[in-house]
Design a protein around this motif. Structure first.
Motif, mmCIF file in Angstrom:
data_model
loop_
_atom_site.group_PDB
_atom_site.id
_atom_site.type_symbol
_atom_site.label_atom_id
_atom_site.label_comp_id
_atom_site.label_asym_id
_atom_site.label_seq_id
_atom_site.Cartn_x
_atom_site.Cartn_y
_atom_site.Cartn_z
ATOM 1 N N GLY A 245 -1.104 -0.611 -7.315
ATOM 2 C CA GLY A 245 -1.650 -1.775 -6.630
ATOM 3 C C GLY A 245 -2.960 -2.234 -7.236
ATOM 4 N N VAL A 246 -3.963 -1.344 -7.266
ATOM 5 C CA VAL A 246 -5.288 -1.650 -7.819
ATOM 6 C C VAL A 246 -5.749 -0.463 -8.645
ATOM 7 C CG1 VAL A 246 -7.719 -2.134 -7.315
ATOM 8 C CG2 VAL A 246 -5.934 -3.137 -5.877
ATOM 9 N N GLY B 112 -4.781 -1.798 -1.767
ATOM 10 C CA GLY B 112 -3.761 -1.746 -2.802
ATOM 11 C C GLY B 112 -2.446 -1.189 -2.289
ATOM 12 N N VAL C 60 -4.241 2.661 -4.652
ATOM 13 C CA VAL C 60 -5.539 2.377 -5.270
ATOM 14 C C VAL C 60 -5.935 3.571 -6.121
ATOM 15 C CG1 VAL C 60 -7.996 1.923 -4.892
ATOM 16 C CG2 VAL C 60 -6.304 0.904 -3.368
#
Length: 207
Positions: free
Chosen positions: A47-48, A66, A77
């Protein structure tokens, strides 16, 4: 805000490497990303992801959200080496969800490896849900001797992690601290850790 709709490998919602994100005063920062929905056998659809980057607010809030796509090694994340989050008197909230399913592994909700998260009076919240594969699925994973989560002037720290990893697997944790990672709430700050290892037929503590 980022979203990937590709398939297979390394399709991340947001990736920030070797950069510098800062705001002054009460300005806020929000980063939100969703990884790809992976084809069978895909991996690293995070996600991130942030590494080698300071992300800094003076007194404003910092929020990261995320959600991974499917596949092995797909984190909600991930904060890697050199990621340094700071919010002074603002709060920091990091929420990560790995949607990696059965047949995958090593997928974390929130993972910090040689990264720092720091506030003064502001609160810190880490909340993560790991993937549903067999092995190595962790809700919140803190690893490395330079990984430090700290409030320096009375801010509260809350860590909430859930692993949905298979009961047939191993090294699935709700919350894991590894390789001398540190969490410190100083002054009047409190530290709360809530962890759950979800396995059939019933959930159990997952620290």
């Amino acid at each position: 805000v980022g979203s990937e709709m590709c398939i297979r490998d390394s399709n991340k919602g947001v990736q920030i490497l070797t950069s510098d994100l800062q705001v002054t005063g009460a300005g806020t920062i929000t980063i939100e990303g969703t990884g790809a929905t992976s084809a069978a056998g895909g991996q690293q659809n995070d996600g991130v992801i942030i590494a080698s980057t300071p992300v800094d607010t003076a007194d404003g809030n910092l929020t990261i959200i995320g959600t991974s796509g499917g596949g092995t090694l797909s984190h909600g994340v991930g904060l890697g080496t050199g990621a340094a989050l700071a919010a002074g008197n603002g709060s920091i909230s990091i929420t990560g969800n790995s949607t990696a399913g059965a047949g995958t592994g090593n997928s974390k909700g929130v993972t910090l490896g040689y990264a720092t998260v720091t506030t003064g009076t502001g609160d810190i919240t880490l909340a993560g849900t790991g993937g549903a594969g067999v092995t190595g699925n962790v809700g919140v994973d803190l690893a490395g001797n330079t990984t430090v989560v700290t409030s320096t002037d009375g801010g509260d720290i809350s860590i909430d992690g859930t692993s949905t990893g298979s009961a047939a697997g191993n090294t699935n944790f709700g919350v894991r601290l590894n390789n001398s990672a540190r969490v410190e709430a100083t002054g009047a700050g409190t530290l709360d850790v809530d962890c759950l290892l979800y396995t059939s037929p019933s959930p159990r503590d997952g620290l």
